[in-house]
Scaffold this motif. Structure first.
Motif, PDB file in Angstrom:
ATOM      1  N   LYS A   1     -19.552  41.763   8.487  1.00  0.00           N
ATOM      2  CA  LYS A   1     -18.965  40.235   8.736  1.00  0.00           C
ATOM      3  C   LYS A   1     -17.331  40.170   8.785  1.00  0.00           C
ATOM      4  N   GLU A   2     -17.278  41.189   8.286  1.00  0.00           N
ATOM      5  CA  GLU A   2     -15.530  40.677   8.396  1.00  0.00           C
ATOM      6  C   GLU A   2     -14.763  40.688   9.968  1.00  0.00           C
ATOM      7  N   GLU A   3     -15.379  41.668  10.279  1.00  0.00           N
ATOM      8  CA  GLU A   3     -15.288  42.037  11.595  1.00  0.00           C
ATOM      9  C   GLU A   3     -15.991  40.650  12.385  1.00  0.00           C
ATOM     10  N   PHE A   4     -16.880  40.372  12.525  1.00  0.00           N
ATOM     11  CA  PHE A   4     -17.281  39.190  12.900  1.00  0.00           C
ATOM     12  C   PHE A   4     -16.427  37.430  12.668  1.00  0.00           C
ATOM     13  N   LEU A   5     -15.977  37.569  11.770  1.00  0.00           N
ATOM     14  CA  LEU A   5     -15.448  36.182  11.338  1.00  0.00           C
ATOM     15  C   LEU A   5     -13.944  36.771  12.209  1.00  0.00           C
ATOM     16  N   LYS A   6     -13.246  37.863  12.128  1.00  0.00           N
ATOM     17  CA  LYS A   6     -11.974  37.837  13.001  1.00  0.00           C
ATOM     18  C   LYS A   6     -11.913  37.334  14.562  1.00  0.00           C
ATOM     19  N   TRP A   7     -13.414  38.114  15.217  1.00  0.00           N
ATOM     20  CA  TRP A   7     -13.625  37.633  16.481  1.00  0.00           C
ATOM     21  C   TRP A   7     -13.796  36.114  16.593  1.00  0.00           C
ATOM     22  N   ALA A   8     -14.500  35.511  15.771  1.00  0.00           N
ATOM     23  CA  ALA A   8     -14.901  33.955  15.468  1.00  0.00           C
ATOM     24  C   ALA A   8     -13.534  33.448  15.414  1.00  0.00           C
ATOM     25  N   ASP A   9     -13.116  33.640  14.821  1.00  0.00           N
ATOM     26  CA  ASP A   9     -11.218  32.953  14.378  1.00  0.00           C
ATOM     27  C   ASP A   9     -10.262  33.347  15.999  1.00  0.00           C
TER      28      ASP A   9
ATOM     29  N   ASN B   1     -11.940  33.755  19.114  1.00  0.00           N
ATOM     30  CA  ASN B   1     -12.993  33.179  20.312  1.00  0.00           C
ATOM     31  C   ASN B   1     -13.321  31.950  20.346  1.00  0.00           C
ATOM     32  N   LYS B   2     -12.856  31.312  18.873  1.00  0.00           N
ATOM     33  CA  LYS B   2     -14.581  29.786  19.026  1.00  0.00           C
ATOM     34  C   LYS B   2     -12.995  29.071  18.630  1.00  0.00           C
ATOM     35  N   LYS B   3     -14.166  28.317  18.486  1.00  0.00           N
ATOM     36  CA  LYS B   3     -12.942  27.165  18.168  1.00  0.00           C
ATOM     37  C   LYS B   3     -12.987  26.715  16.400  1.00  0.00           C
ATOM     38  N   PRO B   4     -12.253  25.692  15.653  1.00  0.00           N
ATOM     39  CA  PRO B   4     -12.036  26.182  14.917  1.00  0.00           C
ATOM     40  C   PRO B   4     -13.342  25.900  13.665  1.00  0.00           C
ATOM     41  N   ASN B   5     -13.714  24.072  14.033  1.00  0.00           N
ATOM     42  CA  ASN B   5     -14.898  24.061  13.462  1.00  0.00           C
ATOM     43  C   ASN B   5     -16.249  25.486  13.263  1.00  0.00           C
ATOM     44  N   THR B   6     -16.140  25.488  14.627  1.00  0.00           N
ATOM     45  CA  THR B   6     -17.306  26.589  14.811  1.00  0.00           C
ATOM     46  C   THR B   6     -17.016  27.518  13.983  1.00  0.00           C
ATOM     47  N   ALA B   7     -15.619  28.221  13.952  1.00  0.00           N
ATOM     48  CA  ALA B   7     -15.312  29.098  13.030  1.00  0.00           C
ATOM     49  C   ALA B   7     -16.091  29.041  11.800  1.00  0.00           C
TER      50      ALA B   7
ATOM     51  N   CYS C   1     -17.092  27.227  10.954  1.00  0.00           N
ATOM     52  CA  CYS C   1     -19.065  26.880   9.696  1.00  0.00           C
ATOM     53  C   CYS C   1     -19.704  27.917  10.269  1.00  0.00           C
ATOM     54  N   TYR C   2     -19.169  29.355  11.075  1.00  0.00           N
ATOM     55  CA  TYR C   2     -19.619  30.575  10.951  1.00  0.00           C
ATOM     56  C   TYR C   2     -19.542  31.142   9.429  1.00  0.00           C
ATOM     57  N   ARG C   3     -17.846  30.883   9.504  1.00  0.00           N
ATOM     58  CA  ARG C   3     -17.640  31.259   7.607  1.00  0.00           C
ATOM     59  C   ARG C   3     -18.976  30.660   6.734  1.00  0.00           C
ATOM     60  N   GLN C   4     -18.264  29.959   6.650  1.00  0.00           N
ATOM     61  CA  GLN C   4     -19.741  28.996   5.684  1.00  0.00           C
ATOM     62  C   GLN C   4     -21.313  29.744   5.987  1.00  0.00           C
ATOM     63  N   TYR C   5     -21.871  29.894   6.835  1.00  0.00           N
ATOM     64  CA  TYR C   5     -23.027  30.761   6.990  1.00  0.00           C
ATOM     65  C   TYR C   5     -23.348  31.428   6.876  1.00  0.00           C
ATOM     66  N   LEU C   6     -22.391  32.962   7.387  1.00  0.00           N
ATOM     67  CA  LEU C   6     -21.912  34.255   6.525  1.00  0.00           C
ATOM     68  C   LEU C   6     -21.744  34.708   5.059  1.00  0.00           C
ATOM     69  N   GLU C   7     -21.138  33.204   4.530  1.00  0.00           N
ATOM     70  CA  GLU C   7     -20.849  33.776   3.297  1.00  0.00           C
ATOM     71  C   GLU C   7     -22.117  33.621   2.102  1.00  0.00           C
ATOM     72  N   GLU C   8     -22.809  32.309   2.717  1.00  0.00           N
ATOM     73  CA  GLU C   8     -24.136  31.945   2.117  1.00  0.00           C
ATOM     74  C   GLU C   8     -25.128  33.617   1.839  1.00  0.00           C
TER      75      GLU C   8
END
Length: 382
Positions: free
Chosen positions: A71-79, A81-87, A89-96
């Protein structure tokens, strides 16, 4: 050389196992002073251990990370490579999701586990959110396989998303807009005015807007492809209300960003609280109004002003016309007016109905036809 059959043979009083697997030869000592039948059984055990890689000379174990690590590796990638709002949202979904899968390795999460998580979210009243989390988990597994953090199958494949209820299309009435703007301070007030009159997505497009993308002289605004959801640059004409709001901001600009705080920093982290406060002061709290409603208002007003859906699609940057068609029901009056235009443009071409033959007779003849009846009436009276 490797032996045929069981691969077990006796050499110097000791039993040996000799076999090949995937082009590699394995020679293992079984033991001494034992019967052949026992040697064959022990050789079978050794063969299985080799094939499983337990001796370090067989196939390597598959990589299988913990959910939290991946999860931590994925969120680093999202921060990155993805737009701030998308990143975000990913953080919120994966924390759930972590609440359901914490402590498990990726291979230990099966389809049944995903279905259980989905059922739990439905029971919690988060039906729509459950779909977003399942979709995020599917992307999460695909990325982990791509990076070598996991080598098994994606357990989300085959999981059906829940049918989402059609939500009410919320947009601002003119009276609601006036009340909301009356309780907004700058730059929030100008931000909402620009969003209502341009259709910009506030979090991903408006807050990232820079003055180099605004041409007040030509009255044009450009949304760079890097911030547009469709990935394509689009240009939006500015009406008088948008131009007036942008000119006021330009006069006090402290940064390259159009919407910034008092020290010139982007307005990202300052939107939620002042927006909620303005809604509460205007008596509009808990009415379904969010910053994204400004974009719905833009599209709704275009349709109610009689603008065709294809133009609305281009102005708003929607990738599919079907996404815009839900606004078409907002303008029944314009549909009636459109049908009436046929009558105005093409006058009645049919001749008037022909008059009855009796209606064409002279008045004197019509009176004479009733004369005998009149005479009989007079005779009866006398």
């Amino acid at each position: 050389m490797a032996r045929q059959g069981s691969g077990v043979y006796d050499r110097g009083g000791s039993w040996w196992l000799d076999f090949r697997h995937q082009g590699q030869r394995h020679i293992v000592k079984i033991g001494a002073n034992i019967k052949r039948s026992v040697a064959v059984e022990l050789a079978g055990v050794q063969r299985v251990r080799i094939l499983r890689g337990e001796l370090g000379i067989g196939p390597k174990k598959r990589r299988d990370s913990l959910f939290e690590t991946a999860k931590e590796e994925f969120l680093k990638w999202a921060d990155t490579n993805k737009k701030p709002n998308t990143a975000r949202c990913y953080r919120q979904y994966l924390e759930e999701l972590e609440g359901s899968f914490r402590g498990k390795r990726l291979s230990q999460i099966c389809r049944l586990d995903v279905e259980r998580h989905k059922r739990t979210r439905i029971e919690a009243g988060a039906r729509v959110r459950a779909n977003r989390e399942v979709s995020a988990l599917k992307n999460f597994y695909n990325r982990c396989r791509e990076w070598g953090l996991y080598e098994g199958e994606n357990p989300v494949i085959g999981i059906k998303l829940l049918k989402e209820p059609q939500q009410r299309l919320r947009y601002l009435e003119y009276e609601e807009e006036a009340r909301l703007l009356a309780h907004c301070t700058e730059p929030l007030r100008s931000l909402l005015v620009v969003a209502i009159n341009t259709g910009l997505r506030i979090e991903s497009e408006a807050l990232a807007l820079k003055w180099r993308d605004v041409d007040l002289h030509r009255k044009l605004l450009s949304v760079p492809a890097a911030y547009a959801k469709s990935g394509k640059t689009r240009t939006i004409p500015l009406n008088s209300r948008a131009v007036s709001a942008l000119e006021r901001l330009k006069a006090g600009a402290l940064s390259e960003y159009v919407f910034h705080d008092k020290v010139g920093e982007p307005y990202y982290s300052m939107l939620d609280k002042p927006f909620a406060a303005a809604l509460k002061a205007a008596g509009l709290a808990n009415t379904g109004i969010t910053p994204h409603v400004m974009r719905h208002t833009f599209a709704s007003r275009l349709v109610m002003a009689g603008v065709d859906l294809r133009t609305v699609q281009e102005l708003g940057g929607w990738s599919d016309l079907s996404l815009v068609q839900r606004y078409s029901h907002l303008a029944p009056l314009h549909k009636s007016q459109a049908v009436e235009k046929i009558a105005a443009a093409f006058p009645d071409a049919m001749p008037k109905p022909a008059e009855h033959a009796l209606d064409k007779k002279p008045v004197s003849m019509r009176k004479s036809r009733h004369a005998p009846v009149a005479q009989l009436d007079r005779a009866a009276v006398s």
